[in-house]
Structure formats: C-alpha cells, structure tokens
Design an enzyme around this catalytic site. Sequence first.
Site, short mmCIF file in Angstrom:
data_model
loop_
_atom_site.label_atom_id
_atom_site.label_comp_id
_atom_site.label_asym_id
_atom_site.label_seq_id
_atom_site.Cartn_x
_atom_site.Cartn_y
_atom_site.Cartn_z
N SER A 157 -55.78 -24.03 -15.28
CA SER A 157 -55.32 -22.85 -16.00
C SER A 157 -55.89 -22.81 -17.41
O SER A 157 -57.09 -22.71 -17.60
CB SER A 157 -53.79 -22.81 -16.00
OG SER A 157 -53.30 -21.62 -16.58
N ASP A 189 -55.85 -15.62 -18.99
CA ASP A 189 -55.98 -17.07 -19.16
C ASP A 189 -57.08 -17.59 -18.25
O ASP A 189 -57.77 -16.82 -17.58
CB ASP A 189 -54.64 -17.78 -18.95
CG ASP A 189 -54.13 -17.71 -17.52
OD1 ASP A 189 -54.66 -16.89 -16.71
OD2 ASP A 189 -53.20 -18.46 -17.18
N ASP A 209 -57.44 -19.20 -15.37
CA ASP A 209 -57.51 -18.91 -13.94
C ASP A 209 -57.09 -17.48 -13.64
O ASP A 209 -56.94 -17.09 -12.48
CB ASP A 209 -56.67 -19.91 -13.13
CG ASP A 209 -55.20 -19.93 -13.53
OD1 ASP A 209 -54.87 -19.54 -14.66
OD2 ASP A 209 -54.37 -20.34 -12.69
N ASP A 234 -54.43 -15.71 -13.79
CA ASP A 234 -53.19 -15.30 -13.14
C ASP A 234 -52.19 -14.73 -14.15
O ASP A 234 -51.17 -14.19 -13.77
CB ASP A 234 -52.57 -16.43 -12.31
CG ASP A 234 -52.16 -17.64 -13.15
OD1 ASP A 234 -52.56 -17.73 -14.33
OD2 ASP A 234 -51.45 -18.51 -12.61
#
Length: 454
Positions: free
Chosen positions: A99, A243, A245, A247
């Site tokens: 992340s 961010d 990743d 999500d």
Amino acid sequence: MAADLSQLVKAYDVRGVVPDQWDETLAELFGVAFVRVTAASAIVVGHDMRPSSPGLSRAFARGAAAQGVDVTEIGLCSTDQLYYASGALNLPGAMFTASHNPAQYNGIKMCRAGAAPVGQDTGLTEIRELAEGWIDSGAPAPAATQGTISRRDTLEDYAAHLRGLVDLTSIRPLKVVVDAGNGMGGHTVPTVFAGLPLTLVPMYFELDGTFPNHEANPLDPANIVDLQKRVREESADLGIAFDGDADRCFVVDENGDPVSPSAITALVAARELARNGGSGVIIHNLITSWSVPEVVEEHGGTPVRTRVGHSFIKAEMAKSGAIFGGEHSAHYYFKDFWNADTGMLAALHVLAALGGQQGALSALVAEYDRYTGSGEINSTVADQTGRLAAIRAAYESQEGTTLDELDGLTVSAGDWWFNVRPSNTEPLLRLNAEARDETTMAKIRDEVLAIIRA
C-alpha cells in the site's frame, strides 16, 4: 529466518521488509498455506509496481500450483482490481502490495472467493501458523497433479464494471488533476476515465515502486502539497490522490483545500441511499465524523457504527446487508462491489455528484462537513494500557459524558467526542477528536494529549 511470523502477519494482512523479514521462499509457503486454509481449487493473484512484487507474486503462485491449484495471474493491478477479479471470477485472491509503506516493504492482502476478507479471525492466523511450521519442517509434498498458472487481463472489465455502477452520462465537462503517486492509479485511471467528459491532468503516473516524488500516502498532508498546487495552477474543478495500491482516494476541492474523507463518506452514502430507494444500512467506523450518521438518517438510511479496520467493516457489511460503508482513512466499501473497498468507485461518485450540478466542489461538500476534527494524532507510548486507563479515570466521572470500548476508548459529550485506540503494530496511541467548533476541539485535543504524553 525465525519461525515466528507475528511481526509479519498483521491483523488484516501480511506486511514487512523484503528481504529482511520475508522473501520469495516464504511467499511460496504462504501460497501453500493460503490454498490449504481456503480449500481452493483455483485462485487469482495480482501485484503492484514495487520492485519485489513480481517475484513474490510468482513464488506464491508456484506454491499454490504445487498443491494442485490452478492460478490465474492478472499481473499489474490495483488492490480493488484484484477484488474485482476475485468477485467476478468467484475465486480466492491474493494481492501483493504494501500500500503506502516505503519501497523496501511488501505485503499480501488476501481474500476468499467473492472478495470476502481474510483477517486475523477469518483465516490469517491459520495461514501464519502453517507457514511457521513449514519454515522448520519444510513445505508439504507437492500434489500428484500440479496446477496450472495462466495469465488474464482484467483491466478493461474492471473499468467497465465500475462505470456501470455510477451514471456519468450526463455530467458537465470537468477538469480533474489526479496524483497517482507513482502507484497503481497510474495504471488504472486512464482506462477507467476513458470516454468520460473529463480533462485529465496526470501527475506521477509513471509506475515506480521506489516512490521518487513523494510517499504514496495521501492522508499525510505533506503528500498532497503538489496536488493542491497543481489544482490551483490549472484552475481545475478538483484533484484526486490515490495511495500506492490505489484502493484509497483522497479529494481536494477547486481551491486546493482537502475534503474530509468523512464528508466524502456522507456524500456517497446519500447517493447510494438515493439509488436504493431512500433506505438501507450504511456502515461507518467510530472515528468518522458525526456528520456521517446525521446525513445517513436525513436521507432515510440506518447508520451502523463499527471498529476501525477493513476486515471488521467487510464482516459487518455482509452481516447487515449494508449498501455502503466508509472509513475516515479514505477506504470506501460498496455492496455492488462484493462489499470490498474501492477508492476508484468513490472517485467516480464524486465526479458524478460534482458534474451533475453547476456549483463548485467546496459548496457541494459543505453540507456534509459540519464539525471540526483534529485528524489522527499518533503518540509513541511505553504503556498503551496504562495511558488508556488514565484517560478513562479522567473522564468517566465527568457529568454528561458517555464512554465505550468498541475500539480503544471513545468518550462523548454533547458538543464533542474523542477516540483513543492502540496501534496493532507499533507502540502508538492514536487520537481522533471532533467538536462543534474549533476552540472546543482544540481544548479537548490538548487535554487528552497531555494525558497520553504525561
């Protein structure tokens, strides 16, 4: 490598430094353990743009295939694209990402078929224990018949699915600056936004897991400074930051001012309630603003308060049949997306809401942002339990206050509330405070911080 993975396997996922804490050998064991715990005959695996991600992802796939399980690799993807694949293909999935953590980290977010969460109480503990045992004894013998490893591109299907959940056909033209932070938003945004009446100003769309421009964590104000400046320079209608990743999404208005994730939660909740005939359950965690349950009730919905953390929210989404859920960390969960979180779908809702009327974003979100919040303030403490007890002692006898321990300690009064909760992974206490005005919020914030840091 010690056969104690408790520092690597967290409450919701696997997260640690490569190769110091884990490597491809361990990733392969996790692949074996994952298919054992999920009893899968086939899985789907994806990864982000970090330098270590392709190797770790392929090692996990090898471990699973050695047990006779067929693996579909979707390659580079956002975490919510992996959830899409898990839902659409009805397969357990594993996403290799850390992340917003720095480049030397990597991790695995795992889910069962239909993107159902795998967390501490839903299989992750068993996966950890199996892998720990095999570090000493060696991996179990491979199956007589090996599974296959095949490739599949899901990006176009993912984009089409999201666009089918939000009506963007009649929005006015908008200029939007998007900061992908060199993360997976640079991969997904061009395809998802294709064909929409948007002038896209891309920032840091080059996939680079070393994060050369800034950390891919838009909740840290330092990481949206470039976006804020660019929105003002471009006279854009809004800015969106993702961010690492992709999500989570974070929004800034036409002035470059941050829009509270609680305000986004309230806005999207109102839209989802309207889509569902003016009724439905909306999940919000206990550090979201008072604005959220107020807006939900005003639009005919039923607010349900939960602990912080995606595995708790996803479990409550499934249990209550909720149509939407939001966290103040900018995670947004949708029933129509297998109860999983997708920042991209939340971003499309913001674009639809803004483009469906003539006003500026700042005016649109004002009705959803009614209180003054502190933001999350972290303090390093030696004794989390002792400091929480001291806070309880200071407030439990005050007239007009209520206390609850759903997650850490929440203290509420007529004009303010605060929550203090321990970190799962570090010696930290996290404070969030909110009040009807800035003066009251600052007073409560400073009182509680003085106890925490005594």
